[in-house]
Design an enzyme around this catalytic site. Sequence first.
Site, PDB file in Angstrom:
ATOM      1  CB  CYS A 284     -19.938   6.136 -11.508  1.00  0.00           C
ATOM      2  SG  CYS A 284     -21.510   6.254 -12.390  1.00  0.00           S
TER       3      CYS A 284
ATOM      4  CG  ASN B 222     -23.524   2.637 -14.256  1.00  0.00           C
ATOM      5  OD1 ASN B 222     -23.282   2.577 -13.053  1.00  0.00           O
ATOM      6  ND2 ASN B 222     -23.040   3.594 -15.026  1.00  0.00           N
TER       7      ASN B 222
ATOM      8  CG  HIS C 196     -18.190   2.363 -12.643  1.00  0.00           C
ATOM      9  ND1 HIS C 196     -19.343   2.095 -11.930  1.00  0.00           N
ATOM     10  CD2 HIS C 196     -18.538   3.251 -13.625  1.00  0.00           C
ATOM     11  CE1 HIS C 196     -20.340   2.803 -12.446  1.00  0.00           C
ATOM     12  NE2 HIS C 196     -19.881   3.500 -13.474  1.00  0.00           N
TER      13      HIS C 196
END
EC number: 2.3.1.180
Length: 329
Positions: A113, A285, A255
């Site tokens: 990520c 996500n 994020h």
Amino acid sequence: MKAAITTTAKYLPEEIMSNQDLERILDTNDEWITTRTGIKERRILRDPKKATSYMCTEVARQLLEKRGISADEIDLIIVATMSPDMLFPSTACLVQGNIQAKNAWGFDLSAACSGFVYGLYTGAQFIESGNCKKVMVIGADKMSSILDYEDRTTAILFGDGAGGVILEAANEEGYGVLDARLYSDGLNGREHLLMPGGGSLHPASHETVDQHMHFIQQDGKQVFKAAVIAMADVAEEIMQRNNLTAETIDWLVPHQANQRIIHATAERMGITEEKVMMNIARYGNTTAGTVPICLAELDEQGKLHKGSNLVLVSFGAGYTWGGVYVRWQ
């Protein structure tokens, strides 16, 4: 000479998977998912013939069109992903071939990520050194390809998507990618968020498939705790290093892992909700795709102006985490 973001683009698949859709296949419900994550829906690239390189290529073509340049002008392509089409060749090479960027070289960057944040700062170094004039940095993941849709702890969180930027030399001093702090912790992070199968330690076999080792596995509580601390710490560090305050920061671009993690980071920075870019409710996500997708949406909405101060922060498997300070050109 600093590197500046001159163009942004994003790609999201058309198909929407809502929380209600997940209710039909998992022991969960919309209220449970929304309360704990902030996610209402996510996008899915259903076509089995289309993978991460497809989404990256769509982003790359948009970037070229928006910037009004040919693929021949691109010097370097960096793709941040943890779901490449295959182990090799790299996704970056596939994209380079798809857009026929005959003068470009490229490579994939694996930081889960945190991939785009790592990639952005990496790409900036090639501009600053003078070795490249135009660098394409793309973050993308087809998370649906590595999700176990029998595991409600992971299946609810992730979606598919891609975003990217073109980096070029800044026109003026004091603009562009001005600072970054990047970190890793492989000692404490390696066991809490991983996909154990498919590498040289556990190559594909009947056993690895039967044991669901080719899907994401995570200890949600440990990851949440680590992410809250790391993202807030690095955001605060970026602020202190660059004499930034809650008032002088225009946008926190975090994020999109979990709404609660984002709120905790903003609270630590003293930033109001109006300055926090959030689209997790719509996309979930998308791992390496979250930050560049956020940038592209801010850009599309006309919310980025010359001199806008942006703090980009991320946290991912490894553990990996980092923050980047960008002053918009």
